[in-house]
Design a protein around this motif. Structure first.
Motif, short mmCIF file in Angstrom:
data_model
loop_
_atom_site.label_atom_id
_atom_site.label_comp_id
_atom_site.label_asym_id
_atom_site.label_seq_id
_atom_site.Cartn_x
_atom_site.Cartn_y
_atom_site.Cartn_z
N LEU A 92 -12.11 4.18 18.41
CA LEU A 92 -10.71 3.75 18.32
C LEU A 92 -10.56 2.58 17.34
CD1 LEU A 92 -7.85 4.14 19.53
CD2 LEU A 92 -8.47 2.52 21.28
N CYS A 97 -11.07 3.81 13.80
CA CYS A 97 -9.88 4.52 13.33
C CYS A 97 -8.80 3.54 12.90
CB CYS A 97 -9.29 5.38 14.45
SG CYS A 97 -10.16 6.87 14.70
N LEU A 98 -8.62 2.50 13.71
CA LEU A 98 -7.59 1.51 13.40
C LEU A 98 -7.91 0.81 12.08
CD1 LEU A 98 -7.01 -0.15 16.88
CD2 LEU A 98 -5.29 1.00 15.52
N LEU A 108 -9.98 1.74 9.53
CA LEU A 108 -10.06 2.54 8.30
C LEU A 108 -8.81 3.38 8.03
CD1 LEU A 108 -13.76 3.79 8.56
CD2 LEU A 108 -12.88 1.88 7.24
N GLY A 109 -8.07 3.66 9.09
CA GLY A 109 -6.97 4.62 8.91
C GLY A 109 -5.60 4.03 8.69
N PHE A 110 -5.43 2.75 8.95
CA PHE A 110 -4.07 2.20 8.92
C PHE A 110 -4.01 0.87 8.20
CE2 PHE A 110 -4.57 4.92 12.58
CZ PHE A 110 -3.47 5.75 12.48
N ARG A 150 -2.57 -3.02 7.57
CA ARG A 150 -2.63 -4.15 8.49
C ARG A 150 -1.50 -4.20 9.52
NH1 ARG A 150 -5.11 -9.16 8.51
NH2 ARG A 150 -6.14 -8.84 6.54
N LEU A 168 -0.47 -0.75 16.48
CA LEU A 168 -1.23 0.27 17.24
C LEU A 168 -2.25 -0.38 18.17
CD1 LEU A 168 -1.76 2.97 14.50
CD2 LEU A 168 -0.51 3.27 16.62
N GLU A 181 -15.86 8.46 3.82
CA GLU A 181 -15.58 7.82 5.11
C GLU A 181 -16.87 7.56 5.89
OE1 GLU A 181 -12.48 6.78 5.84
OE2 GLU A 181 -12.00 7.56 3.85
N ASN A 223 -3.32 11.48 6.79
CA ASN A 223 -4.30 10.51 7.30
C ASN A 223 -5.28 11.19 8.25
OD1 ASN A 223 -5.65 8.34 8.34
ND2 ASN A 223 -3.81 7.09 8.62
N TYR A 263 -7.45 9.99 10.15
CA TYR A 263 -7.69 9.24 11.38
C TYR A 263 -6.56 9.39 12.39
CZ TYR A 263 -11.42 7.03 8.82
OH TYR A 263 -12.56 6.82 8.10
N PHE A 264 -5.44 9.93 11.92
CA PHE A 264 -4.25 9.93 12.77
C PHE A 264 -4.48 10.68 14.09
CE2 PHE A 264 -0.31 11.76 14.29
CZ PHE A 264 0.49 10.63 14.37
N LEU A 296 -7.29 11.68 15.60
CA LEU A 296 -8.32 11.07 16.46
C LEU A 296 -7.75 9.86 17.19
CD1 LEU A 296 -11.26 11.20 17.28
CD2 LEU A 296 -11.83 9.77 15.33
N MET A 297 -7.00 9.09 16.42
CA MET A 297 -6.35 7.90 16.99
C MET A 297 -5.38 8.31 18.10
SD MET A 297 -5.73 4.67 16.41
CE MET A 297 -4.67 3.79 17.50
N LEU A 336 -7.26 9.37 21.25
CA LEU A 336 -7.83 8.22 21.97
C LEU A 336 -6.75 7.40 22.66
CD1 LEU A 336 -10.53 7.17 19.38
CD2 LEU A 336 -10.96 7.92 21.70
N LEU A 337 -5.60 7.29 22.02
CA LEU A 337 -4.51 6.53 22.65
C LEU A 337 -4.01 7.24 23.90
CD1 LEU A 337 -2.18 5.04 19.89
CD2 LEU A 337 -3.66 3.87 21.49
N ASN A 360 2.34 -11.60 11.46
CA ASN A 360 2.68 -11.03 10.15
C ASN A 360 3.37 -12.04 9.27
OD1 ASN A 360 1.61 -8.49 10.39
ND2 ASN A 360 3.39 -7.71 11.48
N ARG A 407 0.94 -14.57 7.96
CA ARG A 407 0.11 -14.01 6.87
C ARG A 407 0.88 -14.02 5.55
NH1 ARG A 407 -2.45 -10.11 10.34
NH2 ARG A 407 -4.25 -11.25 11.03
#
Lengths: 282, 262
Positions: free
Chosen positions: A85, A88-89, A91-93, A95, A101, A189, B3, B5-6, B8-9, B12-13, B253, B256
């Motif tokens: 998890l 994924c956070l 590498l996939g999204f 900031r 998320l 990846e 994406n 990873y979307f 899989l993410m 998991l969520l 945010n 930053r």
């Protein structure tokens, strides 16, 4: 220099305050109240008598061993999905979305644990959502309620957000520009995971495991509600004395549980420090 | 979705949210009673007047416990972040503050009952407030720390060079910066306090908190109205968490962006 010393003094004061309940448990467990014939003697004699009363109170070794095994198994198993998890956070999204998320992922941590546990019982129950979903795709599954596997599964799920927090915080230490640069240089990846995330993952592994382990080790609600009283864990052992309104032996049992947890915590801290030192020396 | 990873993410969520989603689903469908049988079930869908009064008083107790406990935890957490800001003290303090999180809740409940006996306090709300402050102090501390890291060291130096004392630095530099974290920590601690039944159960006398009442109701007789009450309690916990998380996320945010401009 002086400021540094004052700060450390504050740390010790804080430690003293945090130890107050432990001290109170110590005083109560060595208290002179009660009906036991063994109460003659000084403070330490009474304390030792209470400890032996708690230990002989039943199935102590079984409770400790079960909790240890559950802690190692479930704390360890939670690491894999948590690391996935967090990876994924990272590498996939981007900031901003990643932060959002992340909060969504750890929000269940803040929700009431006993309600979640009852919810899980419903989920695993005969005719519950899990069984219905499995039946709809052609599988027949026995209800996981009142089984040890169900308890383990729930504990893995419950320990997962703790490990996710640790992995996420450490993965955030890798600059986004580094990931971008690696991608621009043609890294896939898998290579990103292997060469960027894995070194950090190894560092975080032990800390994340400790969080999951201590959570599972101290928990008894999952075994009581999802497992219907099985397996017999250390929290149930402590509760038993308290429910009998035997506060002195209950306090002794709680103190033993806390001391055992502290000893494990110190052992793990020592192991972590030693490993880090050895690596630095190498 | 491009994406990779979307999905899989997303999976998991969903796994992480299983218990929560399942609970909401059961409450909405009103079928919890049929699925869960621990000791016995009750089909009465109408709450008696006595029960309504009990629930109302429990909600009042929960707020009476939660608000001061969350406020105190947030204030002490902020003070801890400020006084333990030197690296060595921060590291050591961070580890020490893990004690309440790592200690098993059942043992902690008994230890606090012992403390109450030692202090000769009557069972009631004050021991629960004390225990909740102790329990949620690490959460407040780490949330404050998250925001405190965005405060640049040059501001401290500037204030010191201008002759400000410790208290003045705290009052004019740290406090305005930490306001958002203070509010977020308050909300999160309130949510925790609202849903914490184990320690409250060990310490409560006749005045039980809402979480304790729901736990007792769930253990004795299960019905749809128990599930509805529990579901409402659950959703009430999530609201402050989501608001607090959003506030912190937004503040981080902004900080930053400010750093980028600098």
């Amino acid at each position: 220099m002086k400021g540094g010393r004052t700060s450390l003094l504050y740390v010790w004061i804080l430690l003293g305050i945090l130890m107050l309940p432990v001290a109170a448990a110590l005083i109560i467990s060595a208290g002179a109240e009660g009906t036991t014939a063994q109460l003659a003697g000084g403070f330490w004699d009474r304390l030792l008598n209470r400890f032996s009363e708690a230990i002989q109170g039943g199935q102590t070794l079984e409770a400790v061993l079960t909790s240890l095994i559950l802690g190692i198994l479930c704390g360890g198993a939670a690491l894999v999905p948590a690391a996935l998890l967090a990876a994924c956070l990272k590498l996939g999204f981007k900031r901003k979305r990643r932060a959002m998320l992340f909060w969504i992922a750890i929000a269940p941590l803040f929700a009431s644990y006993h309600l979640k546990t009852y919810a899980m019982r419903m989920f695993f129950a005969q005719g519950g959502p899990l069984q219905m979903a499995c039946q709809s795709i052609g599988f027949s599954v026995k209800p996981l309620v009142d089984t040890q596997f169900g308890v383990c599964l729930y504990l893995v799920l419950a320990a997962m957000p703790f490990a996710t927090v640790i992995f996420f915080i450490l993965f955030e230490g890798i600059a986004d520009q580094t990931v971008l640069a690696a991608r621009n240089l043609g890294a896939g990846e898998l290579r990103l995971i292997k060469q960027l995330l894995m070194p950090v993952f190894r560092k975080a592994l032990f800390t994340a495991f400790c969080f999951g382990f201590f959570f599972v080790f101290g928990d008894s609600l999952a075994a009581e509600v999802v497992g219907g009283g099985q397996p017999y864990v250390i929290g149930m052992w402590t509760k038993k004395f308290y429910e009998r309104a035997n506060i002195e032996t209950g306090a002794a049992a709680a103190l033993l549980q806390m001391l055992f947890t502290a000893a494990l915590l110190m052992l793990m801290g020592w192991l972590l420090t030693k490993t880090t030192r050895d690596k630095e020396q190498q | 979705m491009k994406n990779p990873y979307f999905w899989l993410m997303a999976i998991l969520l969903v796994v992480l949210w299983f218990p929560t989603l399942c609970f909401i689903e059961n409450v909405v469908a009103g079928k919890g009673m049929a699925l869960i049988k621990i000791e016995g079930t009750s089909d009465n869908s109408q709450a008696t007047t006595g029960e309504k009064e009990k629930i109302k008083s429990a909600i009042g107790c929960s707020l009476l416990v939660g608000v001061p406990a969350a406020l105190l935890a947030s204030v002490i957490g902020l003070c801890c972040v400020y006084i333990l800001r030197k690296p060595k003290a921060a590291n050591l303090g961070g580890v020490i503050l893990l004690i309440p999180l790592m200690t098993p809740p059942r043992a902690m409940g008994i230890a606090f009952a012992s403390l109450r006996n030692c202090a000769r306090l009557d069972p009631g709300l004050i021991p629960i407030i004390m225990a909740h402050v102790y329990l949620f102090l690490p959460i407040a501390y780490y949330l404050h720390l998250l925001r405190f890291k965005d405060l640049s060291a040059s501001r401290f130096e500037c204030a010191q060079n201008l002759g400000a004392r410790r208290w003045q630095i705290f009052r004019h530099v740290v406090l305005p910066h930490q306001r958002i974290a203070f509010f977020a920590a308050f909300l999160m601690c309130l949510a925790f306090s609202w849903g914490e039944p184990i320690i409250a159960n060990s310490l409560a006398g006749t005045n039980s908190t809402f979480a304790v009442v729901i736990m007792q109701m769930m253990r004795s007789a299960l019905s749809n109205r128990v599930y509805t009450a529990a579901g409402m309690s659950f959703l009430a916990t999530l609201v402050p968490v989501i608001v607090g998380a959003f506030i912190l996320w937004n503040a981080t945010n902004l900080a930053r962006k400010e750093k980028q401009y600098e």
